[in-house]
Design a protein around this motif. Sequence first.
Motif, PDB file in Angstrom:
ATOM      1  N   VAL A 175       0.833  -1.204   0.000  1.00 51.90           N
ATOM      2  CA  VAL A 175       0.000   0.000   0.000  1.00 51.90           C
ATOM      3  C   VAL A 175       0.868   1.254   0.000  1.00 51.90           C
ATOM      4  O   VAL A 175       0.617   2.202  -0.756  1.00 51.90           O
ATOM      5  N   LEU A 176       1.889   1.295   0.829  1.00 52.76           N
ATOM      6  CA  LEU A 176       2.789   2.448   0.844  1.00 52.76           C
ATOM      7  C   LEU A 176       3.565   2.549  -0.461  1.00 52.76           C
ATOM      8  O   LEU A 176       3.802   3.651  -0.977  1.00 52.76           O
ATOM      9  N   PHE A 177       3.968   1.428  -1.000  1.00 52.37           N
ATOM     10  CA  PHE A 177       4.681   1.406  -2.276  1.00 52.37           C
ATOM     11  C   PHE A 177       3.871   2.111  -3.366  1.00 52.37           C
ATOM     12  O   PHE A 177       4.375   3.003  -4.068  1.00 52.37           O
ATOM     13  N   TRP A 178       2.581   1.762  -3.483  1.00 49.44           N
ATOM     14  CA  TRP A 178       1.748   2.368  -4.526  1.00 49.44           C
ATOM     15  C   TRP A 178       1.341   3.798  -4.161  1.00 49.44           C
ATOM     16  O   TRP A 178       1.116   4.617  -5.061  1.00 49.44           O
ATOM     17  N   THR A 179       1.269   4.121  -2.880  1.00 47.72           N
ATOM     18  CA  THR A 179       0.952   5.491  -2.482  1.00 47.72           C
ATOM     19  C   THR A 179       2.073   6.448  -2.875  1.00 47.72           C
ATOM     20  O   THR A 179       1.827   7.578  -3.307  1.00 47.72           O
ATOM     21  N   ILE A 180       3.311   6.004  -2.735  1.00 46.57           N
ATOM     22  CA  ILE A 180       4.449   6.831  -3.157  1.00 46.57           C
ATOM     23  C   ILE A 180       4.394   7.076  -4.661  1.00 46.57           C
ATOM     24  O   ILE A 180       4.606   8.203  -5.135  1.00 46.57           O
ATOM     25  N   ILE A 181       4.096   6.046  -5.425  1.00 44.63           N
ATOM     26  CA  ILE A 181       3.998   6.208  -6.880  1.00 44.63           C
ATOM     27  C   ILE A 181       2.826   7.125  -7.232  1.00 44.63           C
ATOM     28  O   ILE A 181       2.927   7.977  -8.122  1.00 44.63           O
ATOM     29  N   LEU A 182       1.692   6.966  -6.532  1.00 43.75           N
ATOM     30  CA  LEU A 182       0.535   7.833  -6.782  1.00 43.75           C
ATOM     31  C   LEU A 182       0.889   9.294  -6.534  1.00 43.75           C
ATOM     32  O   LEU A 182       0.543  10.178  -7.342  1.00 43.75           O
ATOM     33  N   PRO A 218       3.801   0.647   7.288  1.00 44.03           N
ATOM     34  CA  PRO A 218       3.575   1.101   5.910  1.00 44.03           C
ATOM     35  C   PRO A 218       2.172   1.635   5.671  1.00 44.03           C
ATOM     36  O   PRO A 218       1.999   2.625   4.936  1.00 44.03           O
ATOM     37  N   VAL A 219       1.164   1.020   6.275  1.00 42.88           N
ATOM     38  CA  VAL A 219      -0.210   1.502   6.087  1.00 42.88           C
ATOM     39  C   VAL A 219      -0.383   2.858   6.769  1.00 42.88           C
ATOM     40  O   VAL A 219      -1.026   3.770   6.219  1.00 42.88           O
ATOM     41  N   ILE A 220       0.192   3.034   7.957  1.00 40.28           N
ATOM     42  CA  ILE A 220       0.095   4.322   8.663  1.00 40.28           C
ATOM     43  C   ILE A 220       0.767   5.424   7.848  1.00 40.28           C
ATOM     44  O   ILE A 220       0.224   6.521   7.695  1.00 40.28           O
ATOM     45  N   ASN A 221       1.951   5.132   7.305  1.00 42.07           N
ATOM     46  CA  ASN A 221       2.639   6.131   6.481  1.00 42.07           C
ATOM     47  C   ASN A 221       1.856   6.446   5.215  1.00 42.07           C
ATOM     48  O   ASN A 221       1.820   7.594   4.757  1.00 42.07           O
ATOM     49  N   ALA A 222       1.225   5.440   4.637  1.00 45.43           N
ATOM     50  CA  ALA A 222       0.412   5.675   3.435  1.00 45.43           C
ATOM     51  C   ALA A 222      -0.756   6.598   3.746  1.00 45.43           C
ATOM     52  O   ALA A 222      -1.087   7.496   2.959  1.00 45.43           O
ATOM     53  N   LEU A 223      -1.393   6.412   4.896  1.00 44.11           N
ATOM     54  CA  LEU A 223      -2.503   7.282   5.292  1.00 44.11           C
ATOM     55  C   LEU A 223      -2.032   8.717   5.491  1.00 44.11           C
ATOM     56  O   LEU A 223      -2.724   9.672   5.115  1.00 44.11           O
ATOM     57  N   LEU A 224      -0.864   8.894   6.074  1.00 44.76           N
ATOM     58  CA  LEU A 224      -0.339  10.245   6.286  1.00 44.76           C
ATOM     59  C   LEU A 224      -0.009  10.930   4.965  1.00 44.76           C
ATOM     60  O   LEU A 224      -0.274  12.130   4.792  1.00 44.76           O
ATOM     61  N   ILE A 225       0.551  10.192   4.034  1.00 44.42           N
ATOM     62  CA  ILE A 225       0.862  10.781   2.726  1.00 44.42           C
ATOM     63  C   ILE A 225      -0.423  11.156   1.989  1.00 44.42           C
ATOM     64  O   ILE A 225      -0.508  12.222   1.354  1.00 44.42           O
ATOM     65  N   LEU A 226      -1.439  10.304   2.075  1.00 46.67           N
ATOM     66  CA  LEU A 226      -2.718  10.628   1.433  1.00 46.67           C
ATOM     67  C   LEU A 226      -3.404  11.808   2.120  1.00 46.67           C
ATOM     68  O   LEU A 226      -4.158  12.544   1.477  1.00 46.67           O
ATOM     69  N   ALA A 227      -3.170  12.002   3.414  1.00 48.38           N
ATOM     70  CA  ALA A 227      -3.719  13.170   4.093  1.00 48.38           C
ATOM     71  C   ALA A 227      -2.992  14.441   3.682  1.00 48.38           C
ATOM     72  O   ALA A 227      -3.591  15.523   3.658  1.00 48.38           O
ATOM     73  N   ALA A 228      -1.705  14.327   3.366  1.00 51.51           N
ATOM     74  CA  ALA A 228      -0.940  15.502   2.940  1.00 51.51           C
ATOM     75  C   ALA A 228      -1.173  15.841   1.474  1.00 51.51           C
ATOM     76  O   ALA A 228      -1.252  17.020   1.108  1.00 51.51           O
ATOM     77  N   TRP A 229      -1.293  14.820   0.632  1.00 48.49           N
ATOM     78  CA  TRP A 229      -1.554  15.030  -0.804  1.00 48.49           C
ATOM     79  C   TRP A 229      -2.778  14.207  -1.190  1.00 48.49           C
ATOM     80  O   TRP A 229      -2.656  13.124  -1.788  1.00 48.49           O
ATOM     81  N   PRO A 230      -3.979  14.678  -0.872  1.00 47.71           N
ATOM     82  CA  PRO A 230      -5.191  13.883  -1.121  1.00 47.71           C
ATOM     83  C   PRO A 230      -5.498  13.780  -2.608  1.00 47.71           C
ATOM     84  O   PRO A 230      -4.911  14.480  -3.447  1.00 47.71           O
ATOM     85  N   SER A 238     -16.153  17.462   2.305  1.00 49.39           N
ATOM     86  CA  SER A 238     -15.980  16.019   2.492  1.00 49.39           C
ATOM     87  C   SER A 238     -14.552  15.569   2.227  1.00 49.39           C
ATOM     88  O   SER A 238     -14.320  14.516   1.635  1.00 49.39           O
ATOM     89  N   ASP A 239     -13.580  16.347   2.670  1.00 50.31           N
ATOM     90  CA  ASP A 239     -12.183  15.991   2.530  1.00 50.31           C
ATOM     91  C   ASP A 239     -11.868  14.845   3.499  1.00 50.31           C
ATOM     92  O   ASP A 239     -12.014  14.997   4.719  1.00 50.31           O
ATOM     93  N   PRO A 240     -11.422  13.677   3.004  1.00 51.28           N
ATOM     94  CA  PRO A 240     -11.162  12.544   3.910  1.00 51.28           C
ATOM     95  C   PRO A 240      -9.848  12.641   4.662  1.00 51.28           C
ATOM     96  O   PRO A 240      -9.508  11.722   5.417  1.00 51.28           O
ATOM     97  N   SER A 241      -9.093  13.714   4.475  1.00 45.09           N
ATOM     98  CA  SER A 241      -7.778  13.817   5.117  1.00 45.09           C
ATOM     99  C   SER A 241      -7.879  13.766   6.632  1.00 45.09           C
ATOM    100  O   SER A 241      -7.004  13.211   7.299  1.00 45.09           O
ATOM    101  N   LEU A 242      -8.943  14.347   7.194  1.00 44.85           N
ATOM    102  CA  LEU A 242      -9.111  14.318   8.638  1.00 44.85           C
ATOM    103  C   LEU A 242      -9.301  12.887   9.136  1.00 44.85           C
ATOM    104  O   LEU A 242      -8.789  12.507  10.200  1.00 44.85           O
TER     105      LEU A 242
END
Length: 571
Positions: A175-182, A218-230, A238-242
């Motif tokens: 999940v973190l691997f693909w979040t970085i690429i996203l 890795p999942v926690i880091n992926a969530l943080l990256i998605l919160a920073a760059w949604p 309805s921003d899911p970053s929160l």
Amino acid sequence: MRCSKLELQCVVDKSHKRTSRRSKLEELAAEVQTIRDAVSVAPRPQSQPQPLVDVPVPVPVPVELGPVRPVQLPSPHQSLGDSFLPAPGPLSNLYTRPRPYSISAETAVLTPSRSDVASSSHLAARPAEPRALGSRVFSGEDIYYYFEKYFEHFHPYLPIVRSRDPDVWYKRGPVLFWTIILTSCRRFARDSTVYQFLMDTLVPEIWQEVSQPPLRLPVINALLILAAWPATTIRFISDPSLIYAGIAMNSSFLTGLHTGHGSHSEFRSPFYQFDTTDEEATFTWAGCAILSHRVSSYMGCPSTNSPFNKTIDKLLDGSSMFPLPRYFSTHLETARFGNRVSKTMCASLEEAQGVSHHLVAQMEEEYSKVQSLLYPENSDQDNVILLSTLLEIQIYYFIPLPGYSGEILKRNVIKCYTTAEALINQAMRLHRQTAFIHYAPHFVFRTLLNAICVIMSVHLSSYTKGFQADTVDALVRDGIRAMRIGSVQDGDLHIRVTNMLEKYWDMRSHIAKVDTSDPLGVSMYTHRLGASLTFSCLRRWKRDVEQARDASTPIPPMREQPQGGEALRKF
């Protein structure tokens, strides 16, 4: 105590002398100067950009309350126009500009303790393995390219991922691997369809992982990256970053990452074995603290957790064994103070329908003391964070207590106006140097939006008597342009919000200015905390734009007049 836990013989060095934070800063400054001297001697290729020089910009400081005098809005700086964009050509590509700070400075503080953390030379010698997501295959070359772009342009703003090897992260957590690429594909997608494909495929994978606690690093880091760059499909409310930041923080509590230890004895379980290092746990918890406050601040929601604990205190006072990069440390310090402001103002708004201007002025004074303890000279990227937090404090002037003085309110909101002006100019200046807005996290866009709402609200009120409208017009359009720079796709939140602001600003001559005695002169929201002004303005302005559009739309003539209620229904 540490030696006894490790079952080691403890040896006390009587000659050891504890060093203070000042001495550590002096050693760090000397080391940075040595690196600068070495870099200045080395020959530079013609295509490499010039080194970035930190130019300190004065930050507005709170002014003590005195006798009320007539005030006049300051004239903004001259419009930047389109000068923030370089001339077309291969050597002026925005994405090849220097980072906010040299990534080599952070590499010096990386202390990998895992055998699978590869060095840069090892990564260069061994390409990444090809991977597949759904029906799409990514070659090893593409994966290596996306990871390099992420760590070069996005990672400095949120340095929570402590290993750069794509294969390592795919084995530890796809999940973190693909979040970085996203995240990298926001600006560097090699295919026009890859970003949308990753969004459609990855988001369901994220929720699938979240449904299986406890979450791994890795999942926690992926969530943080998605919160920073949604994702670009988010809506304003309805921003899911929160939710992402909240899940990441609660999962960190559940696994003991908030202690700064990757495997704490009190959080171990025979059924779940975690392979997290202390460094990864510390940086992840710092990222949780920053994003938890920033996201809750721009969403106008009270902070439900207490992320600024002893682990954060040790990072900020220099006693931690993992020193932070300067920008990240400044961001963490200002987020800690902003979290305190948010809790104080939330308690005040629970008791009354407003905030006393004395309380806001007190927070300003305390914040000026915090700034003086950070660094003697701040860089441009530091000043963006400092100004953002100052604006976060001063925007509470727009939520005064009932029966407020119009003259005192006028002086306070103009002080907030000055901060908003400085923030927009500083962000544009930094973008010209480093393409800052292209890679900055989403909360930077929300901060610029707050600044624009402050400027437009003050100008459209009766506080602007004797004000030069042409200079304000240039400042507003610079602010709208700055927010639009951060757009990733057509029709994303940046485009939708700026289009509405631009339409409203163009029709401002047809809108009556709000008088100071009218309740509309201040925010009508109180439960949105510091975001009250922004939510109030956007809702009111959107309604005005829709009413003006409906009024200007001609009604087509009807060929045959229906009878009775049928005519009303068709109209």
